[in-house]
Design an enzyme around this catalytic site. Structure first.
Site, PDB file in Angstrom:
ATOM      1  N   ASP A  30       8.638  -3.642  -1.834  1.00 35.44           N
ATOM      2  CA  ASP A  30       8.202  -5.050  -1.759  1.00 35.44           C
ATOM      3  C   ASP A  30       9.329  -6.086  -1.771  1.00 35.44           C
ATOM      4  OD1 ASP A  30       5.790  -3.734  -1.946  1.00 35.44           O
ATOM      5  OD2 ASP A  30       5.091  -4.762  -3.747  1.00 35.44           O
ATOM      6  N   ASP A  68       3.682  -5.374   0.272  1.00 42.13           N
ATOM      7  CA  ASP A  68       2.435  -5.848  -0.324  1.00 42.13           C
ATOM      8  C   ASP A  68       1.701  -6.614   0.784  1.00 42.13           C
ATOM      9  OD1 ASP A  68       1.144  -5.637  -2.837  1.00 42.13           O
ATOM     10  OD2 ASP A  68       1.634  -7.716  -3.353  1.00 42.13           O
ATOM     11  N   HIS A  70      -1.907  -8.260   1.413  1.00 42.13           N
ATOM     12  CA  HIS A  70      -3.248  -8.601   0.920  1.00 42.13           C
ATOM     13  C   HIS A  70      -4.088  -9.365   1.926  1.00 42.13           C
ATOM     14  CE1 HIS A  70      -2.153  -7.189  -3.002  1.00 42.13           C
ATOM     15  NE2 HIS A  70      -1.264  -8.141  -3.235  1.00 42.13           N
ATOM     16  N   HIS A  74      -7.822 -12.266  -1.954  1.00 50.25           N
ATOM     17  CA  HIS A  74      -7.749 -10.932  -2.575  1.00 50.25           C
ATOM     18  C   HIS A  74      -8.132 -10.970  -4.056  1.00 50.25           C
ATOM     19  CE1 HIS A  74      -5.707  -7.190  -4.006  1.00 50.25           C
ATOM     20  NE2 HIS A  74      -6.204  -6.756  -2.873  1.00 50.25           N
ATOM     21  N   HIS A 103      -0.289 -14.499  -2.875  1.00 48.53           N
ATOM     22  CA  HIS A 103       0.997 -14.015  -2.370  1.00 48.53           C
ATOM     23  C   HIS A 103       0.783 -12.956  -1.291  1.00 48.53           C
ATOM     24  CE1 HIS A 103      -0.145 -11.034  -5.402  1.00 48.53           C
ATOM     25  NE2 HIS A 103       0.582 -10.171  -4.711  1.00 48.53           N
ATOM     26  N   LYS A 128       0.347  -1.858   1.568  1.00 45.97           N
ATOM     27  CA  LYS A 128      -0.557  -1.522   0.454  1.00 45.97           C
ATOM     28  C   LYS A 128      -1.210  -2.797  -0.069  1.00 45.97           C
ATOM     29  CE  LYS A 128       3.208  -1.811  -2.877  1.00 45.97           C
ATOM     30  NZ  LYS A 128       2.741  -2.988  -3.610  1.00 45.97           N
ATOM     31  N   CYS A 173       5.219  -3.023  -9.407  1.00 45.78           N
ATOM     32  CA  CYS A 173       5.134  -2.104  -8.264  1.00 45.78           C
ATOM     33  C   CYS A 173       6.172  -0.988  -8.321  1.00 45.78           C
ATOM     34  CB  CYS A 173       5.209  -2.891  -6.964  1.00 45.78           C
ATOM     35  SG  CYS A 173       3.771  -3.980  -6.774  1.00 45.78           S
TER      36      CYS A 173
HETATM   37 ZN   LIG Z   1       0.237  -8.139  -4.672  1.00 48.45          ZN
END
Ligand SMILES: [Zn+2]
Length: 225
Positions: A30, A68, A70, A74, A103, A128, A173
């Site tokens: 990330d 990341d 989303h 989310h 984010h 993810k 993460c």
């Molecule tokens: Zn996130």
């Protein structure tokens, strides 16, 4: 190769460097605009690690980067839960969830990998957190603890057994990725100086303790040959 030997201690000037081989992978977690200063979920000094990450990646034949990724609205966003604020913890059907500022929404500038990240030989960019109703800190398993991202299979069919993790953020993460790696039977190490943490409500120390208990090695980039 001493990487798999359990237990702390024994580090000293005489210790040989770890030499990553064909059965090892570096997972760069990330390193995205949303997580560096200026981003909506900025990790302090999140951008400082980038030259080190680039340098570290050159020592690995196998590199996977995560992103990341989303949906808007989310479930991990505080904005999706009226009356709740970012960094609060909320009980959701799959467990306790820290709520975050919006984010890394798919396709936005926040979700883009940082422009200074330079790892042209990375073989896979794994996205993810794209299920609207489940978060995914880990590169292996979503936050429900059972939905697979596919990374376990990808690494195992390639004969990879050693997982080294760096990136953002150490206590979320990065840690969850390393812990799941152990749970799934990989050797795992976190390269501390190539990570930065968020450290909300004591999360950084707690993450290191959980990783220690799980047998995740704590290395520095200078330990990697
Ligand atoms: Zn996130």
């Amino acid at each position: 190769m001493v990487f798999g030997i359990a237990g702390a201690g024994g580090r000293g000037p005489a210790q040989a460097k770890v030499k990553p081989g064909a059965q090892d992978v570096l997972i760069v977690v990330d390193v995205q605009n949303g997580f560096v200063p200026g981003g909506s979920l900025a990790v302090t000094e999140g951008d400082v690690i980038i030259p080190l990450v680039n340098d570290l990646a050159r020592r690995f034949a196998n590199v996977v980067m995560t992103q990341d990724w989303h949906t808007s609205g989310h479930i991990s966003f505080a904005s999706a839960h009226p009356g709740h604020a970012a960094f609060e913890t909320l009980a959701l059907p799959y467990g306790q969830q820290t709520l975050w500022p919006d984010h890394c929404v798919q396709g936005t500038e926040s979700a883009a990998l940082h422009k200074d990240l330079s790892i042209p030989h990375a073989q896979l960019i794994l996205r993810k957190g794209y299920h609207p109703d489940v978060d995914s800190y880990s590169a292996f398993l979503e936050a429900d603890g059972k939905t697979c991202t596919g990374l376990e299979g990808y690494l195992k069919v390639r004969g990879i057994g050693g997982v080294y993790v760096c990136g953002l953020a150490t206590d979320f993460c990065v840690a969850w990725t390393a812990l799941d790696a152990r749970k799934l039977g990989f050797r795992a190490a976190v390269i501390e100086d190539a990570c930065r943490g968020i450290d909300t409500q004591g999360s950084l120390a707690a993450a290191w303790e959980r990783m220690k208990q799980a047998g995740v090695k704590r290395l520095q980039s200078s330990d990697i040959g």
